[in-house]
Write a protein that holds these residues in place. Structure first.
Motif, PDB file in Angstrom:
ATOM      1  N   GLU A   7     -19.568 -28.359 -22.648  1.00  0.00           N
ATOM      2  CA  GLU A   7     -19.653 -29.753 -22.217  1.00  0.00           C
ATOM      3  C   GLU A   7     -18.529 -30.161 -21.265  1.00  0.00           C
ATOM      4  O   GLU A   7     -18.769 -30.756 -20.228  1.00  0.00           O
ATOM      5  CB  GLU A   7     -19.574 -30.665 -23.448  1.00  0.00           C
ATOM      6  CG  GLU A   7     -20.913 -31.150 -23.971  1.00  0.00           C
ATOM      7  CD  GLU A   7     -21.651 -31.991 -22.963  1.00  0.00           C
ATOM      8  OE1 GLU A   7     -22.761 -31.570 -22.569  1.00  0.00           O
ATOM      9  OE2 GLU A   7     -21.159 -33.063 -22.571  1.00  0.00           O
ATOM     10  N   GLN A  11     -18.678 -31.368 -16.808  1.00  0.00           N
ATOM     11  CA  GLN A  11     -18.463 -32.715 -16.282  1.00  0.00           C
ATOM     12  C   GLN A  11     -17.611 -32.697 -15.024  1.00  0.00           C
ATOM     13  O   GLN A  11     -17.620 -33.642 -14.263  1.00  0.00           O
ATOM     14  CB  GLN A  11     -17.798 -33.577 -17.352  1.00  0.00           C
ATOM     15  CG  GLN A  11     -18.820 -34.026 -18.387  1.00  0.00           C
ATOM     16  CD  GLN A  11     -18.191 -34.566 -19.622  1.00  0.00           C
ATOM     17  OE1 GLN A  11     -16.965 -34.599 -19.750  1.00  0.00           O
ATOM     18  NE2 GLN A  11     -19.005 -34.983 -20.556  1.00  0.00           N
ATOM     19  N   ASP A  38     -16.328 -35.246 -11.224  1.00  0.00           N
ATOM     20  CA  ASP A  38     -17.536 -35.688 -10.537  1.00  0.00           C
ATOM     21  C   ASP A  38     -17.252 -37.018  -9.855  1.00  0.00           C
ATOM     22  O   ASP A  38     -16.563 -37.876 -10.398  1.00  0.00           O
ATOM     23  CB  ASP A  38     -18.645 -35.832 -11.586  1.00  0.00           C
ATOM     24  CG  ASP A  38     -19.975 -36.160 -10.947  1.00  0.00           C
ATOM     25  OD1 ASP A  38     -20.171 -35.797  -9.775  1.00  0.00           O
ATOM     26  OD2 ASP A  38     -20.810 -36.768 -11.628  1.00  0.00           O
ATOM     27  N   TYR A  73     -19.792 -27.590 -11.289  1.00  0.00           N
ATOM     28  CA  TYR A  73     -20.509 -28.208 -12.409  1.00  0.00           C
ATOM     29  C   TYR A  73     -20.794 -27.173 -13.502  1.00  0.00           C
ATOM     30  O   TYR A  73     -21.913 -27.048 -13.986  1.00  0.00           O
ATOM     31  CB  TYR A  73     -21.795 -28.885 -11.922  1.00  0.00           C
ATOM     32  CG  TYR A  73     -21.500 -30.120 -11.102  1.00  0.00           C
ATOM     33  CD1 TYR A  73     -21.221 -31.341 -11.731  1.00  0.00           C
ATOM     34  CD2 TYR A  73     -21.443 -30.058  -9.726  1.00  0.00           C
ATOM     35  CE1 TYR A  73     -20.915 -32.465 -10.990  1.00  0.00           C
ATOM     36  CE2 TYR A  73     -21.133 -31.180  -8.978  1.00  0.00           C
ATOM     37  CZ  TYR A  73     -20.875 -32.379  -9.613  1.00  0.00           C
ATOM     38  OH  TYR A  73     -20.552 -33.504  -8.885  1.00  0.00           O
TER      39      TYR A  73
END
Lengths: 368, 268
Positions: A7, A11, A38, A73
């Motif tokens: 996870e 991000q 991001d 990513y």
């Protein structure tokens, strides 16, 4: 492909881990680790030869890391060729295709991705609208001015809607006025498109005005990563303090550290207090950086830490006044006050005696 | 400073210049003028006429010249096409593959034939064709022409390619083009002026080659230069001057074209 990634890393737009790049005997990047969030406007700032362009080329896929990894990513880019990375570049030379019209240039990426030529043309037209160049769609790039070419290059790189836009000193060929206007336009475009920008520059003013965060690089290493304000007000070392803005460096010896406060003294024994910094211990001889605009001169000491000095020179610089003073203990300091403060602060004549005072929290200990 | 470097101040500068120009161009001008002579003599002028041009196309020797011209053009077009293709690939390979150890050696080897005396190449080619028992004829001429045309085609193509920075190809790759698309959509169009220039140069060099052709052509096979030489051996006729003038005109046209194309640099 995305699901097996942890996870936290998915991000981030870019995760560089322990990246090393060697060209023969020359090491261009020395173990760089960097995470870019991001939707961030991220700037790689440093003098030429510091490795910033190398890092950009590695992310674009034109060069490969010698060691370490780069993730986009969460996905390891590995040896993926540039044409298979959802990353576009605005080149320093723009590299607009001279044999194609402006519209064909902008539509090129979409066409290569498999869009029909009408689709590509329509989207390219919209991109040209965004950069306000619709009326030049049928011209050749060579018929446009430098600033217009720059915007075409931007439109071309944005048209395929990349996940990441790389900008390699895109403003360096423009004149100062245009450069300043483009800074605002770029920042605006980044917000509007929501695309993560990685911007490479050697111009600290450019970096400070546009970036969410800045990485200062020198000799293949990251010197400091942080928000513009943090880097300016809390430089980590001498390189960062000198490279970003002007500063006064005072040699001090740290006497005592109590919690977040440090007390130190100048060569002449004059005591100064400032914020404690990780990596600077009691007894260390280090530099204290003080920005010129955070020093002010008074006829009488404004506090217990005021330094007696004599004015060497006073220069009017348009928006402000810069004074150079010599402390009794020897070192020279530069002071800057803006013209709007003229009512409050006295301007001293050359040769006049005065006291130099530091605003609270202005002094910053440097680790080297 | 400007004074000292002013060559025109040297005594005799003008005379020397005129002499050079005279030596270079007077024969060509004389041949061109006399090709329009009405007289059957090559030395006495009897008024303006297209008689000898008419003779070239319809006279007793016209059949021979037509066959030779057809051979020449067939060989020149084929040789230029093949050698330009090879030169383009060679330039792409040598300039676009980064540094390799034999790079400067390769550059030298590919342009060295320009400096080898043509007679040596001619003899060597003849001996080689004999050794491999290649029958002499149009094919042997074509092979020989392709070989000596390659350096001529290579020079403008590689010069052009060196002028095209790597950024265009990087930009194309960055915009999702494959290597093949990058070559066909970006590199080839950018190189086009160099390629056209190289093609025209190769064409002209092939068209007027005499020495090598004369060695490797079979008996009875003629190109325009060997046919002209054969005719001249039997005495200079005014129709030779007409053919020469036609060839001169074609050469000037192609060289001008080549120059114009190489000048139209789209990357600046």
């Amino acid at each position: 492909m995305q699901t097996k990634m942890p996870e936290t890393s998915s991000q981030n737009a870019i995760d560089v881990q322990n990246a090393v790049k060697r060209f023969g005997n020359f090491t261009a990047l020395k173990q760089i680790s960097l995470a870019i969030a991001d939707n961030e406007f991220f700037t790689l700032l440093g003098p030429s030869g510091c490795g910033k362009t190398t890092l950009l080329r590695i992310i674009a896929g034109f060069d490969e890391v010698t060691e370490g990894s780069v993730r986009l990513y969460g996905e390891d880019l590995g040896a993926l060729p540039p044409n298979r990375r959802p990353v576009n570049t605005v080149f320093q030379s723009y590299a607009l295709f001279p044999h194609m019209s402006v519209l064909q240039n902008v539509g090129f990426g979409l066409e290569m991705l498999g869009s029909s030529s009408t689709e590509a043309r329509e989207c390219a037209g919209r991109m040209l609208e965004l950069v306000q160049l619709s009326q030049f769609a049928d011209r050749r790039p060579g018929q446009l001015s430098g600033g217009q070419q720059q915007r075409v290059a931007l439109a071309r790189a944005l048209a395929p809607q990349p996940k990441l836009l790389l900008l390699d000193e895109p403003l360096s060929a423009l004149d100062l006025k245009l450069r300043k206007a483009m800074r605002i336009e770029l920042k605006h475009l980044q917000r509007e498109t929501g695309i993560t920008f990685i911007f490479v520059t050697h111009d600290q003013e450019e970096a400070l005005t546009m970036s969410d965060r800045i990485a200062v690089m020198s000799e293949g290493e990251l010197q400091q990563v942080g928000a513009a304000r943090e880097i300016y007000e809390r430089p980590r070392n001498r390189f960062v303090a000198n490279f970003i803005g002007d500063t006064n460096l005072l040699e001090v010896t740290v006497d005592r550290i109590e919690g977040a406060r440090a007390t130190c003294h100048l060569g002449g024994g004059h005591a100064l207090s400032c914020e404690a910094v990780d990596g600077v211990r009691e007894g260390a001889r280090v530099h204290l950086s003080v920005r010129p605009e955070r020093l002010f001169a008074t006829a009488e000491p404004a506090g217990p830490e005021a330094l007696a000095a004599r004015v060497v020179e006073t220069v009017f610089t348009g928006t402000g006044i810069t004074s150079i003073v010599e402390l009794e203990q020897g070192p020279r300091l530069t002071l800057r006050s803006s013209n709007s403060e003229r009512g409050n602060r006295r301007v001293f004549e050359q040769g006049a005696a005065c006291f130099v005072n530091m605003e609270a929290g202005a002094g910053r200990l440097l680790i080297d | 400073m400007a004074r000292r470097s002013d060559l025109r101040a040297i005594p005799g500068f003008r005379a020397l210049t005129l002499l050079c120009l005279f030596v270079l161009y007077a024969p060509l001008i004389v041949v061109t003028i006399y090709s329009f002579n009405a007289s059957a003599s090559i030395t006495s002028w009897e008024g303006l006429s297209l008689r000898w041009y008419w003779d070239v196309f319809t006279g007793p020797e016209s059949g021979k010249f037509k066959t030779a011209a057809a051979n020449s053009f067939l060989i020149a077009i084929s040789a230029a096409t093949i050698s330009t293709t090879i030169a383009t690939l060679a330039a792409t390979g040598m300039i676009r593959t980064g540094r390799f150890r034999a790079r400067s050696l390769s550059f030298g080897l590919i342009s060295l034939p320009l400096m080898v005396p043509e007679i040596v190449t001619a003899v060597a080619t003849l001996i080689f064709f004999n050794a491999i028992a290649l029958e002499r004829g149009l094919l042997s001429i074509l092979i020989a022409h392709v070989v000596f045309c390659i350096p001529f085609a290579y020079l403008p193509i590689s010069a052009r390619m060196q002028g095209i920075g790597p950024a265009y190809e990087e930009a194309a790759l960055d915009l999702y083009a494959t290597k093949r698309q990058t070559f066909t959509r970006i590199l080839l169009p950018l190189m086009a002026p160099g390629i056209v220039s190289g093609y025209l140069l190769a064409f002209i060099v092939s068209l007027d080659d005499f020495i090598i052709t004369n060695f490797v052509k079979g008996a009875g096979v003629e190109t325009l230069p060997t046919a002209i030489f054969g005719a001249v051996k039997r005495g200079i006729q005014p129709n030779i001057m007409a053919i020469s003038t036609l060839l001169l005109g074609l050469s000037i046209l192609l060289v001008t074209l080549s120059w114009l194309v190489s000048k139209s640099d789209t990357t600046k």
